[in-house]
Design a protein around this motif. Structure first.
Motif, short mmCIF file in Angstrom:
data_model
loop_
_atom_site.label_atom_id
_atom_site.label_comp_id
_atom_site.label_asym_id
_atom_site.label_seq_id
_atom_site.Cartn_x
_atom_site.Cartn_y
_atom_site.Cartn_z
N GLY A 1 -17.35 -13.71 -11.87
CA GLY A 1 -16.26 -14.72 -12.37
C GLY A 1 -15.93 -14.90 -13.77
O GLY A 1 -15.78 -15.53 -14.03
N GLU A 2 -14.98 -13.56 -13.54
CA GLU A 2 -14.38 -13.54 -15.06
C GLU A 2 -12.36 -13.72 -14.25
O GLU A 2 -11.72 -14.27 -15.01
N ILE A 3 -12.07 -13.52 -12.36
CA ILE A 3 -10.84 -13.86 -11.95
C ILE A 3 -11.45 -15.25 -10.55
O ILE A 3 -12.55 -14.87 -10.35
N THR A 4 -10.81 -15.75 -10.71
CA THR A 4 -10.75 -16.14 -9.85
C THR A 4 -9.76 -15.60 -7.90
O THR A 4 -9.81 -14.41 -8.16
N ASP A 5 -10.41 -16.21 -6.36
CA ASP A 5 -10.33 -15.59 -5.32
C ASP A 5 -8.57 -15.43 -5.30
O ASP A 5 -7.66 -14.47 -4.68
N MET A 6 -7.95 -16.40 -5.92
CA MET A 6 -6.46 -16.08 -5.87
C MET A 6 -6.03 -15.06 -6.71
O MET A 6 -5.18 -13.91 -6.10
N ALA A 7 -6.00 -14.69 -7.69
CA ALA A 7 -6.20 -13.51 -9.02
C ALA A 7 -6.65 -12.46 -8.10
O ALA A 7 -5.66 -11.50 -8.30
N LEU A 8 -7.80 -12.24 -6.95
CA LEU A 8 -7.60 -10.58 -6.45
C LEU A 8 -6.97 -10.96 -6.00
O LEU A 8 -6.74 -9.65 -5.54
N ILE A 9 -6.71 -11.66 -4.23
CA ILE A 9 -5.75 -10.93 -3.60
C ILE A 9 -4.30 -11.05 -3.91
O ILE A 9 -3.38 -10.40 -2.56
N ASN A 10 -3.91 -11.99 -5.17
CA ASN A 10 -3.15 -11.21 -5.73
C ASN A 10 -2.83 -10.38 -5.67
O ASN A 10 -2.14 -8.67 -6.15
N SER A 11 -3.61 -9.70 -7.03
CA SER A 11 -4.10 -7.99 -7.32
C SER A 11 -3.89 -7.44 -6.03
O SER A 11 -2.98 -6.29 -5.92
N LEU A 12 -4.54 -7.55 -4.99
CA LEU A 12 -4.77 -6.59 -3.49
C LEU A 12 -3.47 -6.20 -3.15
O LEU A 12 -2.70 -5.28 -2.79
N SER A 13 -2.64 -7.67 -3.38
CA SER A 13 -1.00 -7.25 -2.76
C SER A 13 -0.68 -6.83 -3.36
O SER A 13 1.04 -6.21 -2.88
N ALA A 14 -0.78 -6.39 -4.72
CA ALA A 14 -0.01 -5.97 -5.99
C ALA A 14 -0.30 -3.96 -5.97
O ALA A 14 0.90 -2.97 -5.95
N LEU A 15 -1.14 -3.80 -5.34
CA LEU A 15 -1.22 -2.28 -4.93
C LEU A 15 -1.37 -1.74 -3.69
O LEU A 15 -1.50 -2.55 -2.50
N LYS A 16 -0.84 -1.11 -3.82
CA LYS A 16 -0.57 0.33 -2.55
C LYS A 16 -1.95 1.43 -2.42
O LYS A 16 -2.27 2.10 -2.71
N LEU A 17 -3.33 0.59 -1.63
CA LEU A 17 -4.13 1.05 -1.18
C LEU A 17 -4.15 1.99 -0.13
O LEU A 17 -3.70 1.57 0.62
N GLY A 18 -4.79 2.72 -0.08
CA GLY A 18 -5.30 3.95 1.43
C GLY A 18 -6.10 2.90 1.87
O GLY A 18 -6.98 2.73 1.82
N LYS A 19 -6.45 3.43 3.10
CA LYS A 19 -7.32 3.05 4.57
C LYS A 19 -8.75 4.12 3.86
O LYS A 19 -8.68 5.12 4.09
N GLN A 20 -9.62 2.93 4.25
CA GLN A 20 -11.02 4.00 4.03
C GLN A 20 -12.18 4.02 5.47
O GLN A 20 -11.54 2.94 6.60
N TYR A 21 -12.62 5.04 5.85
CA TYR A 21 -13.47 4.51 6.94
C TYR A 21 -14.40 5.25 7.06
O TYR A 21 -15.02 6.13 6.96
N ALA A 22 -15.26 4.05 7.00
CA ALA A 22 -17.60 4.25 7.36
C ALA A 22 -17.76 4.70 8.10
O ALA A 22 -17.62 3.15 9.34
N ALA A 23 -17.98 5.74 9.33
CA ALA A 23 -18.74 6.05 10.31
C ALA A 23 -20.38 5.52 10.08
O ALA A 23 -20.65 5.72 9.48
N LEU A 24 -20.12 4.08 10.83
CA LEU A 24 -22.10 3.79 10.25
C LEU A 24 -22.89 4.68 11.56
O LEU A 24 -23.99 4.00 11.61
N THR A 25 -22.58 4.80 12.07
CA THR A 25 -23.44 5.36 13.68
C THR A 25 -23.47 6.63 14.15
O THR A 25 -22.74 6.97 13.41
N GLU A 26 -24.57 6.95 14.14
CA GLU A 26 -24.24 8.70 14.82
C GLU A 26 -23.54 8.30 16.09
O GLU A 26 -23.17 9.58 16.13
N LYS A 27 -23.14 7.52 17.26
CA LYS A 27 -22.35 7.65 18.51
C LYS A 27 -20.97 8.13 17.14
O LYS A 27 -19.71 9.01 17.82
#
Length: 237
Positions: free
Chosen positions: A153-179
């Motif tokens: 509760g220290e920052i709003t969703d607007m602060a979060l979304i703008n933080s995300l757009s400012a960072l160049k994050l890689g992708k993660q793939y989560a294999a959730l099933t045995e398949k």
């Protein structure tokens, strides 16, 4: 507006992406990914991570080789793996960085337990249990800081979304099933040297410091804009 409609409205973006990003049975796509292990992979690859990971219990891989290294560099027997993953015939959800991404992480990290009987909780619970694999941005060292501030509760969703757009994050793939895990093939295994680990520790601390500084700046800029995490949960009850 009814509570169920509010929850649906919060998740509209992710709903629209589901049909577009679930790979059809005719899709033939192979990707090269990376996995860091504290002591090496033993036996078959399986969805056995701890439960409170970003997209739930699974086998996690990433597009950036350096990303998992900072998580395992303190362990003497750490290994980094290069993997080939065949996405054919898997039911996949691809979530772009944004509020939906953050709320999915919030659910899987146990941050929504206070609204366990709500429509918004059920929505993200259903998402987490409906797919073989989830793909989304990595919450790296810098993003951990911003996410924690949002959840506390220290920052709003607007602060979060703008933080995300400012960072160049890689992708993660989560294999959730045995398949999904059966689609993963190990191409290479490398042991980390103590020189590698020492360098990575320094990089990890530097990235965390940058994240704190960035979060402070964004928090000030958007302190009167957007909604806080508890307000979003309350609206989705």
């Amino acid at each position: 507006m009814e509570n169920a409609e509010i929850a649906k409205g919060i998740c509209t973006g992710i709903s629209q992406r589901e049909s577009a990003d679930v790979l059809s049975s005719g899709t033939d796509e192979i990707v090269t990914l990376y996995h860091g292990s504290k002591a090496g992979i033993r036996g078959s690859i399986a969805p056995i991570s701890r439960k409170r990971c970003d997209f739930g219990k699974g086998f996690y891989m990433g597009t950036e080789r350096a990303q998992p290294l900072t998580l395992i560099c303190n362990y003497p027997n750490a290994r980094i793996y290069t993997l080939r993953v065949d996405l054919t015939d898997l039911k996949i959800l691809d979530v772009e960085a944004g509020l939906d991404w953050a709320l999915l992480i919030a659910y899987n990290r146990g941050k929504m337990e206070s609204v366990k009987d709500s429509a918004i909780y059920k929505r993200f619970a259903d998402l987490s249990e409906s797919y073989d694999m989830i793909i989304g941005d990595i919450a790296n060292d810098r993003m951990f800081v911003v996410l924690d501030r949002f959840f506390h509760g220290e920052i709003t969703d607007m602060a979060l979304i703008n933080s995300l757009s400012a960072l160049k994050l890689g992708k993660q793939y989560a294999a959730l099933t045995e398949k999904a895990c059966k689609k993963v093939v190990i191409l290479d295994e490398q042991e980390l040297t103590w020189q590698d680990c020492d360098k990575l520790k320094q990089e990890s601390e530097a990235n965390r410091s940058k994240g704190i500084a960035m979060a402070d700046e964004i928090c000030r800029k958007y302190r009167r804009e957007g909604r806080f995490f508890d307000e979003i949960l309350k609206a989705g009850k």
